[in-house]
Design a protein around this motif. Structure first.
Motif, PDB file in Angstrom:
ATOM      1  N   GLU A 184       0.813  -1.210   0.000  1.00  0.00           N
ATOM      2  CA  GLU A 184       0.000   0.000   0.000  1.00  0.00           C
ATOM      3  C   GLU A 184       0.855   1.272   0.000  1.00  0.00           C
ATOM      4  OE1 GLU A 184      -2.724  -0.032   3.267  1.00  0.00           O
ATOM      5  OE2 GLU A 184      -3.818  -1.799   2.545  1.00  0.00           O
ATOM      6  N   LEU A 185       0.358   2.273  -0.723  1.00  0.00           N
ATOM      7  CA  LEU A 185       0.895   3.632  -0.702  1.00  0.00           C
ATOM      8  C   LEU A 185      -0.231   4.568  -0.288  1.00  0.00           C
ATOM      9  CD1 LEU A 185       2.913   3.656  -4.064  1.00  0.00           C
ATOM     10  CD2 LEU A 185       3.858   3.503  -1.750  1.00  0.00           C
ATOM     11  N   ASP A 186       0.016   5.370   0.723  1.00  0.00           N
ATOM     12  CA  ASP A 186      -1.010   6.282   1.236  1.00  0.00           C
ATOM     13  C   ASP A 186      -2.314   5.546   1.541  1.00  0.00           C
ATOM     14  OD1 ASP A 186       0.754   8.392   0.999  1.00  0.00           O
ATOM     15  OD2 ASP A 186      -0.002   9.019  -0.960  1.00  0.00           O
ATOM     16  N   GLY A 187      -2.199   4.315   2.038  1.00  0.00           N
ATOM     17  CA  GLY A 187      -3.368   3.540   2.410  1.00  0.00           C
ATOM     18  C   GLY A 187      -4.139   2.942   1.247  1.00  0.00           C
ATOM     19  N   LYS A 188      -3.616   3.052   0.035  1.00  0.00           N
ATOM     20  CA  LYS A 188      -4.294   2.518  -1.147  1.00  0.00           C
ATOM     21  C   LYS A 188      -3.427   1.452  -1.806  1.00  0.00           C
ATOM     22  CE  LYS A 188      -6.459   7.012  -2.033  1.00  0.00           C
ATOM     23  NZ  LYS A 188      -6.579   8.141  -2.987  1.00  0.00           N
ATOM     24  N   SER A 189      -4.042   0.618  -2.618  1.00  0.00           N
ATOM     25  CA  SER A 189      -3.321  -0.447  -3.310  1.00  0.00           C
ATOM     26  C   SER A 189      -2.199   0.140  -4.167  1.00  0.00           C
ATOM     27  CB  SER A 189      -4.270  -1.250  -4.200  1.00  0.00           C
ATOM     28  OG  SER A 189      -3.544  -2.029  -5.131  1.00  0.00           O
ATOM     29  N   ALA A 190      -0.966  -0.267  -3.877  1.00  0.00           N
ATOM     30  CA  ALA A 190       0.176   0.223  -4.648  1.00  0.00           C
ATOM     31  C   ALA A 190       0.076  -0.211  -6.103  1.00  0.00           C
ATOM     32  CB  ALA A 190       1.475  -0.286  -4.027  1.00  0.00           C
ATOM     33  N   LEU A 191      -0.354  -1.439  -6.330  1.00  0.00           N
ATOM     34  CA  LEU A 191      -0.434  -1.958  -7.696  1.00  0.00           C
ATOM     35  C   LEU A 191      -1.482  -1.197  -8.505  1.00  0.00           C
ATOM     36  CD1 LEU A 191       0.495  -3.962  -9.801  1.00  0.00           C
ATOM     37  CD2 LEU A 191      -1.146  -5.618  -8.889  1.00  0.00           C
ATOM     38  N   GLU A 197      -1.294 -10.286  -8.597  1.00  0.00           N
ATOM     39  CA  GLU A 197      -2.651  -9.773  -8.775  1.00  0.00           C
ATOM     40  C   GLU A 197      -3.575 -10.201  -7.632  1.00  0.00           C
ATOM     41  OE1 GLU A 197      -3.689  -7.669 -10.823  1.00  0.00           O
ATOM     42  OE2 GLU A 197      -2.471  -7.694 -12.646  1.00  0.00           O
ATOM     43  N   ASP A 198      -3.285 -11.338  -7.000  1.00  0.00           N
ATOM     44  CA  ASP A 198      -4.177 -11.860  -5.954  1.00  0.00           C
ATOM     45  C   ASP A 198      -4.220 -10.938  -4.743  1.00  0.00           C
ATOM     46  OD1 ASP A 198      -4.760 -14.051  -7.520  1.00  0.00           O
ATOM     47  OD2 ASP A 198      -3.179 -15.305  -6.624  1.00  0.00           O
ATOM     48  N   ASP A 199      -3.050 -10.492  -4.268  1.00  0.00           N
ATOM     49  CA  ASP A 199      -3.036  -9.609  -3.090  1.00  0.00           C
ATOM     50  C   ASP A 199      -2.642  -8.173  -3.445  1.00  0.00           C
ATOM     51  OD1 ASP A 199      -0.326  -9.808  -3.558  1.00  0.00           O
ATOM     52  OD2 ASP A 199       0.144 -10.855  -1.696  1.00  0.00           O
ATOM     53  N   LYS A 200      -2.621  -7.866  -4.743  1.00  0.00           N
ATOM     54  CA  LYS A 200      -2.347  -6.511  -5.227  1.00  0.00           C
ATOM     55  C   LYS A 200      -0.993  -5.997  -4.741  1.00  0.00           C
ATOM     56  CE  LYS A 200      -6.283  -5.844  -7.371  1.00  0.00           C
ATOM     57  NZ  LYS A 200      -6.355  -5.624  -8.837  1.00  0.00           N
ATOM     58  N   SER A 201       0.017  -6.866  -4.756  1.00  0.00           N
ATOM     59  CA  SER A 201       1.337  -6.474  -4.276  1.00  0.00           C
ATOM     60  C   SER A 201       2.327  -6.358  -5.417  1.00  0.00           C
ATOM     61  CB  SER A 201       1.856  -7.476  -3.244  1.00  0.00           C
ATOM     62  OG  SER A 201       2.095  -8.733  -3.851  1.00  0.00           O
ATOM     63  N   MET A 202       3.446  -5.689  -5.130  1.00  0.00           N
ATOM     64  CA  MET A 202       4.539  -5.513  -6.071  1.00  0.00           C
ATOM     65  C   MET A 202       5.819  -5.993  -5.404  1.00  0.00           C
ATOM     66  SD  MET A 202       3.334  -1.652  -7.053  1.00  0.00           S
ATOM     67  CE  MET A 202       4.666  -1.275  -8.182  1.00  0.00           C
ATOM     68  N   ILE A 203       6.587  -6.818  -6.105  1.00  0.00           N
ATOM     69  CA  ILE A 203       7.816  -7.386  -5.546  1.00  0.00           C
ATOM     70  C   ILE A 203       8.999  -6.668  -6.185  1.00  0.00           C
ATOM     71  CG2 ILE A 203       9.224  -9.455  -5.279  1.00  0.00           C
ATOM     72  CD1 ILE A 203       5.476  -9.764  -5.854  1.00  0.00           C
ATOM     73  N   PHE A 204       9.892  -6.139  -5.326  1.00  0.00           N
ATOM     74  CA  PHE A 204      11.010  -5.317  -5.782  1.00  0.00           C
ATOM     75  C   PHE A 204      12.338  -6.046  -5.630  1.00  0.00           C
ATOM     76  CE2 PHE A 204       7.676  -2.320  -5.237  1.00  0.00           C
ATOM     77  CZ  PHE A 204       7.956  -1.249  -6.071  1.00  0.00           C
ATOM     78  N   ALA A 205      13.377  -5.497  -6.287  1.00  0.00           N
ATOM     79  CA  ALA A 205      14.720  -6.077  -6.203  1.00  0.00           C
ATOM     80  C   ALA A 205      15.394  -5.752  -4.876  1.00  0.00           C
ATOM     81  CB  ALA A 205      15.588  -5.568  -7.358  1.00  0.00           C
ATOM     82  N   GLY A 206      14.860  -4.791  -4.127  1.00  0.00           N
ATOM     83  CA  GLY A 206      15.386  -4.442  -2.808  1.00  0.00           C
ATOM     84  C   GLY A 206      14.252  -4.082  -1.878  1.00  0.00           C
ATOM     85  N   ASP A 207      14.547  -3.959  -0.607  1.00  0.00           N
ATOM     86  CA  ASP A 207      13.512  -3.689   0.387  1.00  0.00           C
ATOM     87  C   ASP A 207      12.871  -2.319   0.194  1.00  0.00           C
ATOM     88  OD1 ASP A 207      14.069  -6.124   1.433  1.00  0.00           O
ATOM     89  OD2 ASP A 207      14.905  -5.415   3.328  1.00  0.00           O
ATOM     90  N   ILE A 208      11.590  -2.226   0.554  1.00  0.00           N
ATOM     91  CA  ILE A 208      10.814  -0.986   0.531  1.00  0.00           C
ATOM     92  C   ILE A 208      10.265  -0.787   1.946  1.00  0.00           C
ATOM     93  CG2 ILE A 208       8.907   0.274  -0.548  1.00  0.00           C
ATOM     94  CD1 ILE A 208      10.860  -0.400  -2.631  1.00  0.00           C
TER      95      ILE A 208
END
Length: 383
Positions: A216-223, A266-277
């Motif tokens: 999430e970004l600003d409480g909304k789905s990041a994806l 798409e299932d949990d609306k997440s984004m996987i990055f090459a480094g930590d966020i």
């Protein structure tokens, strides 16, 4: 003064020498950096031949998303830079992520394995898929004196993101991290790193994340937000994600880091990055600008110049650039290497690779960080 040679292998042309200093002797080489297309590292006859060519050298193997030799960028080759140090001592270690509970723990063991007495520099070559680059750099930085410069890169596998390979001498495989320690006062090491991407859109706060997974970004789905900014390019995910990284700032005092999106869920609306966020950090979306990317490579080179001792021109420039830059620049990719050459000149050995992550301190910080989408340089001069 170090002596060097650079040879490139391709299946079509065999071995070809692209650079050589007059006094270089294969039997006296003590380090070989072999950056290679992954498929060629499975050919034991080929990898053995490199070790036979330089019988007294520590040979470091790394799969790539493209090989750099001189000002040329190639695929499906092995680019070997062999180095003969006259006054600098070396020590190497290889560790595998399968033997540790975390990438942080692995990183913290590297200085212990190398020994820090007289240590000037650590060059780190890591698996690019199984190792968390953020944890790796945090672990090694915490265990290493601040005076030691740590740089390096994460191995690549073209744009496939399936598996990467790193090796030391006969030990070649997945999950490996190689640390190379450089010792003594005769080696001058400098570094520079720069991106060149344009930020756009508002600053947003990371309100939900776990390691390198952003929810999430600003409480909304990041994806959902990301797709909104991508527009038609959203239909090309996850491939198009390499063209639109994130700028991330963890604290106001630290320079922003760039993070590459590796995949989406798409299932949990997440984004996987090459480094930590990290939760609480601030991010902005980014897009490519051809000219600024090339300028970024030039700025990285300028930042690595020794301003106090401008007579210490580098003898070797190690370039580690991101696969995302390669995909964006495409046919113009060699322009960023040529921009580096314009800073240092032609009588220098240039070698490196396109990576899944670049390792170096930021310009205002001595701690080594994981970078994405940057051109990162390490320069070497032995007096």
């Amino acid at each position: 003064m170090m002596n060097l040679t650079q040879v490139v292998f391709s299946e079509e042309k065999g071995w070809n020498t692209t650079y050589k200093t007059t006094d270089f002797s294969p039997g006296k080489a003590n380090l070989v950096l072999a950056f290679s297309a992954k498929k060629l590292l499975s050919d034991t006859e080929l990898t053995d031949s490199i070790q036979e060519r330089y019988p007294n050298a520590e040979v470091v193997f790394c799969s790539t998303a493209g090989e750099i030799a001189g000002v040329h960028v190639d695929d499906d080759t092995i680019a070997c830079t062999a180095i003969q140090f006259e006054k600098t001592s070396l020590k190497t270690t290889i560790l595998n992520i399968g033997d540790f509970e975390s990438s942080f723990e692995l990183g913290s063991k590297i200085p212990e394995a190398l020994g820090v007495s007289g240590l000037k520099h650590i060059l780190l070559i890591s698996d690019g898929q199984l190792v968390n680059g953020t944890e790796l750099t945090n672990g090694i930085s915490e265990a290493t004196p601040e005076s030691v410069i740590i740089t390096g890169g994460m191995a690549g596998d073209a744009a496939n993101f399936s598996e990467t390979i790193v090796g030391l001498n006969k030990e070649i495989g997945t999950g490996n991290v190689v640390g190379i320690g450089f010792y003594g006062d005769h080696l001058n090491v400098k570094y520079g790193t720069m991106g060149g991407w344009d930020e756009f859109g508002p600053h947003r706060t990371v309100t939900k994340s776990n390691g390198n997974i952003l929810y999430e970004l600003d409480g909304k789905s990041a994806l959902d937000l990301y797709k909104k900014y991508l527009g038609p390019k959203a239909n090309e995910l996850p491939g198009s994600a390499l063209l639109f990284p994130l700028s991330m700032q963890t604290t106001p005092e630290r320079e922003p880091l760039v993070r590459t999106i590796l995949s989406i869920n798409e299932d949990d609306k997440s984004m996987i990055f090459a480094g930590d966020i990290p939760q609480g950090s601030t991010v902005r979306f980014m897009k490519s600008n051809f000219d600024r990317l090339i300028d970024g490579a030039s700025i990285a080179a300028s930042n690595s110049l020794d301003k106090e001792n401008d007579h210490l021109k580098p003898q070797l420039v190690l370039l580690i650039s991101c696969v995302g830059r390669k995909l964006v620049l495409d046919q113009r990719i060699e322009e960023e290497v040529e921009a580096v050459e314009e800073v240092f000149g032609k009588n220098v050995c240039y070698g490196g690779f396109y990576s899944y992550g670049e390792l170096a301190p930021s310009q205002r910080n001595t701690k080594c960080d994981l970078h994405n989408q940057t051109m990162t340089l390490t320069t070497y001069f032995e007096s």
